[in-house]
Design a protein around this motif. Structure first.
Motif, short mmCIF file in Angstrom:
data_model
loop_
_atom_site.label_atom_id
_atom_site.label_comp_id
_atom_site.label_asym_id
_atom_site.label_seq_id
_atom_site.Cartn_x
_atom_site.Cartn_y
_atom_site.Cartn_z
N GLU A 68 28.94 34.18 66.36
CA GLU A 68 30.21 33.51 66.06
C GLU A 68 29.98 32.50 64.94
O GLU A 68 29.00 31.77 64.96
N GLU A 100 39.15 27.00 59.62
CA GLU A 100 38.17 25.97 59.28
C GLU A 100 38.73 24.64 59.77
O GLU A 100 39.95 24.44 59.80
N CYS A 117 28.83 23.34 67.31
CA CYS A 117 28.77 24.74 66.87
C CYS A 117 29.33 25.68 67.93
O CYS A 117 28.66 26.62 68.37
N THR A 137 28.78 25.20 57.61
CA THR A 137 29.03 26.37 58.46
C THR A 137 27.90 26.53 59.46
O THR A 137 26.73 26.27 59.14
N ASP A 150 33.56 26.47 69.99
CA ASP A 150 34.88 25.89 70.25
C ASP A 150 34.90 25.26 71.63
O ASP A 150 33.94 25.38 72.41
N GLY A 170 34.37 23.35 66.77
CA GLY A 170 34.73 24.37 65.81
C GLY A 170 35.92 25.20 66.29
O GLY A 170 36.40 25.04 67.41
N ASP A 171 36.38 26.07 65.41
CA ASP A 171 37.49 26.96 65.74
C ASP A 171 37.24 28.26 64.97
O ASP A 171 37.15 28.25 63.75
N ILE A 172 37.11 29.38 65.70
CA ILE A 172 36.81 30.66 65.04
C ILE A 172 37.93 31.06 64.08
O ILE A 172 37.69 31.62 63.03
N TYR A 217 31.43 29.27 62.64
CA TYR A 217 32.35 28.13 62.63
C TYR A 217 32.22 27.40 61.29
O TYR A 217 31.11 27.17 60.82
#
Length: 315
Positions: A115, A26, A42, A95, A44, A21-23, A117
Motif C-alpha cells: 500500500e 495525498e 504509514c 511517500t 490509514d 495516510g489515505d490510499i 501513502y
C-alpha cells in the motif's frame, strides 16, 4: 496543520500529533519553519486499528531517495516519520510504501500486500502584520502653513511613542479637504494616513534572540505599537474636553481613528487560498516554478520556469 487534498477528514486523520495516510488521496501537511512535523503514519486510520503481519516501511523523501539514516528525520520501527527542524527545502512529496502479509487461516498460505501513502508537506510562516491607520484633524484652512508642520510633529511624536518596540511610522501622508457637516458651517480637515510597521532599524537584532518565532515576536510588538497609538488618539478626545480653555487651531476629530491590518510574507513565501485553502492565512513556501523576491503576499509565476526548488526568491 494537516489536510487531505480533496476532502477534509482532519478529525480522523489528526490524533495525538499523528497524521494518517489515505490510499485514495495525498494528504497535505503544513509545518511551521524550524519546528518538527507531526508524525506521518504509514497507514490509514482503519489499518492502524487492525493486526498487521510482518510490516515493512519504505519512506522516500522529496529528492526521491530513501529517508532512512538521514540526520533530520526521526523514523520509528512502527513506520512513523517525523521531519525535524523543518526548513523550506524539506517541502515536497513524502511517500511511504507499506508491505505486509496476509495469512489464510485455513491453508496458512501467505500473500504479500503493498500500500502506498503520499503526504505533501509544506513549510509555512505566520504572516507579518503591519497596521494601516487613518485619522482626521480639523484645521482653520487648507492653505495654512502650520498644517505641514503639525503633520511632521505628529509623526515625530508617534515614532517616539513606539520606538522602544523597534516599530516605526511609514507610508505617511495627508490631504486637506473641505467637509460639509449637516447643520454646521463648512469645515476643513486633514485626512492623515500612515502605517505602523515592525521593521524599524534594529529589528533584526531582536529577532536573533528568538529566531524560531521571529514573526510571533514582531507581530506582538507591532500590535502593542498599534494599541499605544490608539490610546494616544483617545487621549486627544479627553484633552480637548477637559484640558484646553481654547480649542487649538488644529485638533483631533473625535472617533476618526480607524485601523486595518495588512499582512505580508517573507521572501520565498506567499499566500494562496486556492492551492492552500486549508492554510489560507499562512505564508506557505513558494512552489517550484514560482518565486517571491520581496515581502509581498503572493508567489509569482516564473516566465521561464527553471526554478525546481521550494521557497525560491528569484527566478
Amino acid at each position: 496543520r494537516a489536510v487531505p487534498k480533496e476532502e477534509q477528514h482532519s478529525v480522523d486523520l489528526i490524533e495525538k500529533n499523528y497524521v494518517y495516510g489515505d490510499i485514495k488521496h495525498e494528504v497535505g501537511v503544513y509545518v511551521k519553519v524550524f519546528t518538527n512535523s507531526p508524525f506521518l503514519v504509514c497507514m490509514d486510520l482503519a489499518r492502524s486499528q487492525e493486526e498487521v503481519i510482518d510490516p515493512k516501511y519504505l519512506w522516500i523523501g522529496p529528492d526521491g531517495k530513501n529517508l532512512e539514516g538521514r540526520t533530520y528525520v526521526n523514523l520509528t520501527e512502527t513506520g512513523k516519520l517525523m521531519v525535524m527542524g523543518f526548513k523550506e527545502f524539506m517541502s515536497g512529496a513524502y511517500t511511504c510504501t507499506l508491505s505486509h502479509k496476509i495469512i489464510e487461516t485455513t491453508t496458512q498460505e501467505e500473500r504479500e500486500m503493498f500500500e502506498a501513502y503520499k503526504f505533501m508537506v509544506y513549510a509555512y510562516r505566520e504572516a507579518d502584520h503591519t497596521y494601516q491607520v487613518f485619522v482626521r484633524f480639523t484645521t482653520k484652512e487648507c492653505e495654512l502653513e502650520a498644517n505641514s508642520q503639525f503633520f511632521e510633529e505628529l509623526k515625530r511624536i508617534l515614532n517616539i511613542i513606539i520606538s522602544d518596540l523597534t516599530c516605526h511610522i511609514i507610508e505617511s501622508s495627508y490631504k486637506c479637504h473641505s467637509v460639509r457637516i449637516p447643520k454646521q458651517d463648512l469645515s476643513h480637515e486633514l485626512f492623515v494616513s500612515f502605517q505602523v510597521n515592525p521593521f524599524a532599524p534594529g529589528w533584526e537584532e531582536v529577532c536573533h534572540q528568538v529566531p524560531y518565532d521571529c514573526e510571533d515576536a514582531t507581530n506582538m510588538r507591532v500590535q502593542e505599537a498599534r494599541d499605544r497609538i490608539g490610546e494616544f488618539f483617545s487621549k486627544q478626545t479627553y484633552a480637548l474636553k477637559h484640558e484646553f480653555q481654547t480649542v487649538p487651531t488644529i485638533h483631533y476629530v473625535d472617533n476618526s481613528f480607524s485601523v486595518t491590518r495588512i499582512d505580508s510574507c517573507r521572501p520565498g513565501f506567499g499566500k494562496n487560498d486556492i492551492t492552500h485553502k486549508n492554510c489560507a492565512s499562512c505564508c506557505v513556501v513558494c512552489d517550484p516554478g514560482t518565486y517571491s523576491p520581496n515581502n509581498k503576499v503572493t508567489c509569482q509565476i516564473c516566465t521561464r520556469p527553471r526554478v525546481k526548488k521550494y521557497g525560491a526568491r528569484s527566478c
